[in-house]
Design an enzyme around this catalytic site. Sequence first.
Site, PDB file in Angstrom:
ATOM      1  CG  ASP A 199      39.421  48.909  50.548  1.00 31.90           C
ATOM      2  OD1 ASP A 199      38.397  49.611  50.638  1.00 31.90           O
ATOM      3  OD2 ASP A 199      39.419  47.688  50.805  1.00 31.90           O
ATOM      4  CG  HIS A 270      35.631  48.323  49.436  1.00 27.45           C
ATOM      5  ND1 HIS A 270      35.677  48.885  50.690  1.00 27.45           N
ATOM      6  CD2 HIS A 270      34.894  47.183  49.567  1.00 27.45           C
ATOM      7  CE1 HIS A 270      35.000  48.110  51.554  1.00 27.45           C
ATOM      8  NE2 HIS A 270      34.505  47.080  50.897  1.00 27.45           N
ATOM      9  CD  GLU A 333      32.080  45.003  52.874  1.00 28.27           C
ATOM     10  OE1 GLU A 333      31.746  44.544  53.952  1.00 28.27           O
ATOM     11  OE2 GLU A 333      33.161  45.629  52.716  1.00 28.27           O
TER      12      GLU A 333
HETATM   13  C1  TNX Z   1      34.819  42.880  55.108  1.00 28.71           C
HETATM   14  S1  TNX Z   1      35.870  40.676  53.331  1.00 28.71           S
HETATM   15  C2  TNX Z   1      35.487  43.374  54.010  1.00 28.71           C
HETATM   16  C3  TNX Z   1      36.693  44.213  54.201  1.00 28.71           C
HETATM   17  C4  TNX Z   1      36.942  44.487  55.667  1.00 28.71           C
HETATM   18  C5  TNX Z   1      36.723  43.218  56.450  1.00 28.71           C
HETATM   19  C6  TNX Z   1      37.055  43.346  57.909  1.00 28.71           C
HETATM   20  C7  TNX Z   1      35.438  41.709  52.332  1.00 28.71           C
HETATM   21  C8  TNX Z   1      35.290  41.197  51.016  1.00 28.71           C
HETATM   22  N1  TNX Z   1      35.200  42.984  52.731  1.00 28.71           N
HETATM   23  O1  TNX Z   1      36.577  45.389  53.458  1.00 28.71           O
HETATM   24  O2  TNX Z   1      38.245  44.951  55.808  1.00 28.71           O
HETATM   25  O3  TNX Z   1      35.381  42.823  56.335  1.00 28.71           O
HETATM   26  O4  TNX Z   1      37.038  42.101  58.558  1.00 28.71           O
END
Ligand code: TNX
Length: 537
Positions: A199, A270, A333
């Site tokens: 990450d 990420h 994301e």
């Molecule tokens: C969303 S769930 C994210 C993570 C964060 C999390 C915190 C996901 C695929 N991405 O990067 O840690 O929310 O709840």
Amino acid sequence: MRKKKGIRFQFCFVFLSFVLSAQIQPYDTVFIPQPAVTEKISGVFNLSNSTGWFTGNVLSQGDVDYLRDILNIQFNLNLSQVNTYKPGTIRFSEAADTSMDREAYELNIAPEGIEISARKDGAGFFYGIQSLVQCMAASRNPSGSFALPCMKVKDAPRFKWRGMHLDVCRHFFPLDFIKRYIDLLAMYKLNTFHWHLTDDQGWRIEIKKFPMLTRVGAWRKGSMLGAYADQNFDTLRYGGFYTQDEIREVVNYAAQRHIVVVPEIEMPGHAVAAIAAYPFLSCTGRQIQVEKAWGVFNDVFCTKDSVFDFLEQVLQEVLALFPGEYIHIGGDECPKLNWKECRHCQKRLRDEHLKDEHELQSYFVKRIEKFLNSKGKKMIGWDEILEGGLAPKATVMSWRGTSGGIAAAKLKHQVVMSPGKPCYFDHYQYQPVANEPLAIGGYNPLDSVYAFEPVPKELSVSEQKYILGAQGNVWTEYILNPKHVEYMAVPRMCALSEVLWTMPERKNRSNFLMRLKRRIKMLDLMQVNYSKHFLEQ
Ligand code: TNX
């Protein structure tokens, strides 16, 4: 008229006995998750250090070692293995029904002995052992012997994917704790450990070909402290990673517990830690630092060929370490800002006749899927991989609610349900939240986890089969140490195990709470730092 009444009476009787048999009976108080069928038999079986066990040559060496260790470590018992069956023994036998589910088992506790039967090539014996251990924990006498209530258990899981996830990037957890976490999964008959290994805030898996990934990418020069809104940071060097030998150790440890490890290597978003190690991986080529803050960042993998070459070489090493069928590629994301301004990405868009950056993300994921498939692996990703077109064989992990999972199942793709509500165990579990340790937000109490139904009503019967199961996620932005992980994961993980293993008609909230209270003996024995709020319910 009389006859009609008789039929009605008979129907009522049959219906009532069906309802009663599906209901939880008072002796059903020892198991989590609740088995498919339990039937009371009168009498007890007295188990003590003089009880022998007969493997019948059907138990794998892994199961033999596990049973010996668990009896020894948890109960201080040294039972001797016997070469021939005799009454009063714990006996393992191959199930007569060879079409039995790979994870199914039968456990018979009778006054004259205990028998566990299952298929030789599956996880059934292991789950039978877990159920026996649960009975033992609930039936221990102060003298150290066990008076096990006799019963017949016939059991098989509802879902194939019974998962728990752990983020080791935002905070890092030592190898011993990873094993302990796997032990907890095993206790509740969960079978998938999703290991979030890369990450923005840290790259945690050794890749021999690219040593800077861990030399640089595994370490950050500080961490965010307290609530996000405070924007407070320390300046301590923080990090860590697992060597390939350690990864193999974890994979073997999990395999012995019939748990498959699914590694997650995040792309294209990420990716800050990787880019900090090898700046050519981003669109700008700028030197950046491993992230200290939590969130979503604009530096993502570029879509030029050299990045794909790099990622394929990374994945090549990853897939050699993990024998399971799935590799998780993240996919969530991913801001598209840099792609819009990057000449490589814009050229890619034109050359591949892509409409926009969403289609470029889809191109990215499809190209990686092709590579993984060519190596005999299946790809799974977060539900953003639906955007711009789903890769042909991808499995979707639905986290932004269940809609991504529904859409994927309708497209005949396999799905793992992990909606933020109620599967995110980094969210609060009790109110008022001000009395709880700081968490990321949200509210997922034990009851809503227990009430979760992984198969959405929106799916037709033929679409429902694409739901492989579900998973609880433990993201660790605000979870700093192993004790805190335990606090967030247990007992919500216990509730999830029953969602995933037990048929809905066998679930019962108050009975679950009663069993949970009995089962804490085992958690206490293991000194698990579980959240204790359920004791007040
Ligand atoms: C969303 S769930 C994210 C993570 C964060 C999390 C915190 C996901 C695929 N991405 O990067 O840690 O929310 O709840």
